[in-house]
Design a protein around this motif. Structure first.
Motif, PDB file in Angstrom:
ATOM      1  N   MET A   1       1.396   5.383  -0.920  1.00 44.04           N
ATOM      2  CA  MET A   1       0.376   4.621  -0.945  1.00 44.04           C
ATOM      3  C   MET A   1      -0.211   3.431  -0.102  1.00 44.04           C
ATOM      4  SD  MET A   1       0.373   4.328  -5.232  1.00 44.04           S
ATOM      5  CE  MET A   1      -1.003   3.638  -5.613  1.00 44.04           C
ATOM      6  N   TRP A   2       0.948   2.940   0.172  1.00 39.72           N
ATOM      7  CA  TRP A   2       0.481   1.589   1.177  1.00 39.72           C
ATOM      8  C   TRP A   2       0.543   2.401   2.677  1.00 39.72           C
ATOM      9  CZ3 TRP A   2      -1.179  -2.570  -0.394  1.00 39.72           C
ATOM     10  CH2 TRP A   2      -0.608  -3.500  -1.615  1.00 39.72           C
TER      11      TRP A   2
ATOM     12  N   GLU B   1      -8.954  -0.209  -2.542  1.00 37.46           N
ATOM     13  CA  GLU B   1      -8.319  -1.334  -3.162  1.00 37.46           C
ATOM     14  C   GLU B   1      -8.196  -1.433  -4.417  1.00 37.46           C
ATOM     15  OE1 GLU B   1      -8.377  -5.897  -1.570  1.00 37.46           O
ATOM     16  OE2 GLU B   1     -10.099  -4.808  -1.226  1.00 37.46           O
ATOM     17  N   TYR B   2      -9.138  -0.688  -5.213  1.00 33.62           N
ATOM     18  CA  TYR B   2      -9.359  -0.686  -6.589  1.00 33.62           C
ATOM     19  C   TYR B   2      -8.264   0.313  -6.999  1.00 33.62           C
ATOM     20  CZ  TYR B   2     -10.722   0.174 -11.294  1.00 33.62           C
ATOM     21  OH  TYR B   2     -10.892   0.649 -12.734  1.00 33.62           O
ATOM     22  N   PHE B   3      -8.237   1.291  -6.491  1.00 34.16           N
ATOM     23  CA  PHE B   3      -6.881   2.386  -6.709  1.00 34.16           C
ATOM     24  C   PHE B   3      -5.481   1.522  -6.647  1.00 34.16           C
ATOM     25  CE2 PHE B   3      -9.526   6.161  -6.778  1.00 34.16           C
ATOM     26  CZ  PHE B   3      -8.586   6.885  -7.424  1.00 34.16           C
ATOM     27  N   ILE B   4      -5.495   0.752  -5.431  1.00 36.03           N
ATOM     28  CA  ILE B   4      -4.198   0.143  -5.150  1.00 36.03           C
ATOM     29  C   ILE B   4      -3.902  -0.649  -6.358  1.00 36.03           C
ATOM     30  CG2 ILE B   4      -3.041  -1.577  -3.747  1.00 36.03           C
ATOM     31  CD1 ILE B   4      -2.910   0.895  -2.524  1.00 36.03           C
TER      32      ILE B   4
ATOM     33  N   TYR C   1      -1.985   9.610  -6.086  1.00 33.93           N
ATOM     34  CA  TYR C   1      -2.879   8.096  -5.706  1.00 33.93           C
ATOM     35  C   TYR C   1      -2.945   8.325  -3.956  1.00 33.93           C
ATOM     36  CZ  TYR C   1      -3.476   6.509 -10.457  1.00 33.93           C
ATOM     37  OH  TYR C   1      -3.994   5.993 -11.663  1.00 33.93           O
ATOM     38  N   ALA C   2      -1.770   8.383  -3.397  1.00 33.19           N
ATOM     39  CA  ALA C   2      -1.709   8.348  -2.235  1.00 33.19           C
ATOM     40  C   ALA C   2      -2.785   9.201  -1.563  1.00 33.19           C
ATOM     41  CB  ALA C   2      -0.488   8.550  -1.567  1.00 33.19           C
ATOM     42  N   ILE C   3      -2.894  10.694  -1.873  1.00 38.75           N
ATOM     43  CA  ILE C   3      -3.844  11.431  -1.461  1.00 38.75           C
ATOM     44  C   ILE C   3      -5.428  11.040  -1.561  1.00 38.75           C
ATOM     45  CG2 ILE C   3      -4.648  13.897  -1.298  1.00 38.75           C
ATOM     46  CD1 ILE C   3      -1.848  14.702  -2.177  1.00 38.75           C
TER      47      ILE C   3
END
Length: 665
Positions: free
Chosen positions: A579-580, A565-568, A548-550
């Motif tokens: 991720m953050w 933002e949706y991914f977060i 997710y971070a990549i």
């Protein structure tokens, strides 16, 4: 031809009868009755005498003769010259029967001497010579211990080819293997890695004992067939302690720690008392999954059953507490031991290295009364895994200076340190040591070499090594794909991924880390989306926070902040530091203050002493001209005692790494 005739024929052939005489004897043995044989030998004796008869044989001076051939000839002459050939009508036993008994006695003596020779050769480690003597006896042995001794010798040195020859001789001579020999065959095939052959022997056995079942289970366990091992375990008519221990150790060694712990509890429910092997197996399982509470319960059981003073069990307890993060308990166990061996020292040192407390680990390493290769590897690996590449290399050169021979695990750790530092020259030196010590064909070492060259920027050599590999696993493909990705060669990384799929190799989460990184480095947004979706839909790989971070980095760099933002917000787990951190980096690129502030505040909670996060937020405010907020961030850093880590650079000069920071001026 009767069995005794075959034996006589064998005996005469073993003493190298001349070809002409052998042909005549074959004719006699096959077509002539016992009386004719007797008369024939009498004629030979009358016409030529003893000296002439002896000349028909070739006497070997080989010190490993089956028997003293000269003595054999005299004994045969003595038999021929006795009253077996007299025409005494009062004899109660016919000449034929007496000759038959005489030959039987001679054959039994000869077989016994042949067995003794085979036993001696096995003890001397001359297996091939022992099998040569075995094969001379084409009628087989009546004593199963001959085959048992030969097979055990093959097991001791894992000599599969010789073991197969022994098995073939048994089949060709019609020897019916009982449980004893069949168990040896199963053990030989299993320990030499031929589990299929072992299972075939197991299935063909007319009867089995608990040793048969345990040996077959151990064979599956040692070569990763844990599911087949469990099926057999469930079918055992009667289990003993070895059966339980084999399965517990098998689950533990193959990454099924929870299953091993469940089986240990079932064993106690079956009123089977555990021994030290049981405790070591379940403690290793507890260590593998950090099951501290169960580990403490096992510790209490060890105390009640009287194994608290056992060195091997105590070493397993140190390892369990250390891997569970309870370094205090681990060290107390170490201090309470009345006797500490090299494994005890290595276990406590490894516990400190895994927690990153390298100073204490090195201090204890220097105090060790005796070190082995595992001790050295533990500290070298500890440095390499914690990013202290320079210290790992220094320890490796010290290691070599003390004339300790490295193994494949040593080279893997050192190459990892070289890759971390991008120390290509040092990596080449290590490669030279690998070639001289013969570890270049180990798949672990080959993978580490590919990784080192790729991470050091030499993708050409990395690809050459990759192409020359006789065997590749998923780690091999991952090392090459990640190497291309790290060096900005996205197209090469993606092409190699397609070849990986064509080869039938199944990708894992590390593979997709490399693929997504390749897309991130060159801005392949749509390709990144497709590969991310294919993880779960096509390859059954569940995306982790690192994936997710990549993806956040890919989308954030391209300016898709709403999607970021949706991914977060819709991640199936709580967003982590990576991720953050990716979100904060994207916000700085696109000057998104509000979203950047949200990311920074979460990072301050997760890692309050990481100065880089404060600096990133401060730089974002500075870019937007918000100097009052820059001052607030600086004050927050000061209040929390957070200091920015000095930047540094590495350069390699004359095969040595030199580190420079801005304070060096």
């Amino acid at each position: 031809m009767s069995r005794n005739l075959r034996k006589l024929f064998l005996l005469l052939r073993l003493v190298h009868l001349q070809p002409q005489r052998l042909l005549v004897l074959v004719y006699v043995l096959v077509y002539v009755q016992w009386k004719s044989i007797v008369n024939g030998w009498m004629i030979a004796m009358n016409n030529h005498g003893k000296s002439s008869l002896l000349k028909t044989f070739h006497i070997s001076n080989n010190i490993h003769s089956v028997w003293n051939k000269m003595e054999f000839l005299f004994r045969l002459h003595q038999l021929i010259s006795t009253d077996i050939f007299n025409k005494n009508k009062n004899q109660q036993i016919s000449k034929e029967k007496r000759l038959k008994h005489a030959v039987d006695d001679l054959c039994e003596d000869a077989e016994a001497e042949l067995q003794e020779t085979i036993y001696s050769l096995c003890e001397e480690g001359q297996l091939e010579e022992a099998v040569e003597y075995l094969c001379k006896n084409d009628t087989g042995f009546s004593d199963s211990h001959v085959y048992g001794r030969l097979l055990q010798a093959c097991i001791d040195v894992k000599e599969l080819a010789v073991g197969k020859t022994v098995h073939a001789h048994m089949v060709e001579t019609g020897f019916k293997a009982g449980i004893f020999v069949a168990n040896r065959l199963i053990d030989m095939y299993a320990k030499c890695g031929c589990v299929v052959n072992a299972r075939q022997v197991f299935d063909e056995m007319p009867g089995r004992n608990v040793f048969s079942w345990n040996t077959m289970i151990a064979g599956y366990v040692n070569y990763g067939g844990i599911e087949e091992a469990r099926k057999l375990f469930d079918k055992i008519p009667q289990r003993n302690l070895i059966s339980w221990n084999s399965m517990i150790a098998g689950f533990s060694q193959n990454g099924y720690g929870e299953e091993a712990m469940k089986l240990f509890c079932q064993m106690q429910g079956a009123d089977m008392k555990p021994d030290r092997i049981s405790f070591v197996g379940v403690l290793n399982a507890c260590a593998s999954v950090a099951a501290l509470e169960l580990g403490k319960q096992v510790h209490a059981c060890i105390f009640r059953t009287g194994f608290v003073s056992n060195v091997i069990v105590n070493n397993a307890l140190i390892d369990m507490y250390g891997k569970s993060g309870e370094i205090g308990d681990a060290h107390r166990m170490f201090d309470r031991m009345s006797e500490q061996d090299v494994v005890s020292w290595t276990a406590i040192i490894t516990a400190y290295t895994q927690l990153g407390r390298m100073e204490i680990a090195c201090e204890m390493f220097d105090k060790m009364p005796q070190r082995n290769i595992v001790s050295w590897n533990a500290v070298i690996a500890g440095y390499a895994q914690r990013g202290y590449g320079e210290e790992a290399l220094k320890l490796f050169w010290r290691f070599l200076s003390e004339d300790v021979k490295p193994n494949q695990f040593t080279f893997v750790s050192v190459l990892s340190a070289c890759a971390c530092l991008a120390a290509l020259a040092c990596g080449r030196q290590v490669h030279g040591h690998i070639l001289r010590t013969g570890f270049q064909f180990s798949i672990f070492v080959e993978n580490a070499l590919v990784d080192m060259y790729a991470k050091s920027g030499n993708t050409v050599n990395a690809q050459k090594l990759f192409d020359k590999m006789h065997e590749r696993d998923v780690v091999s493909w991952n090392a090459m794909i990640s190497g291309y990705a790290q060096n900005g060669c996205a197209n090469e990384a993606l092409q190699l991924f397609e070849k990986m799929l064509e080869s039938g190799m199944k990708p894992n989460e590390v593979t997709f880390m490399g693929i997504l990184s390749a897309c991130s480095h060159v801005g392949l947004v749509e390709e990144g989306r497709q590969y991310f979706r294919s993880m779960s839909q096509q390859h059954s790989v569940t995306p982790r926070p690192s994936h997710y971070a990549i993806m956040i980095d890919i989308l954030g760099r391209a300016g898709y902040m709403d999607e970021v933002e949706y991914f977060i917000d819709n991640a199936p787990f709580e967003p982590d530091i990576s991720m953050w951190g990716a979100l904060l980096g994207a916000c700085r690129i696109h000057c998104n203050v509000e979203l950047g502030k949200r990311a920074a505040e979460c990072l301050f909670e997760l890692e309050p002493h990481n100065a880089a996060r404060y600096v990133s937020l401060s730089n974002l405010y500075a870019t937007m001209g918000m100097w009052d907020r820059v001052a607030e961030v600086r004050k927050l850093m000061k209040d929390k005692g957070v200091r920015k880590v000095l930047g540094c650079s590495w350069i390699e000069v004359r095969n040595r790494m030199h580190v420079f920071s801005c304070i060096d001026g």
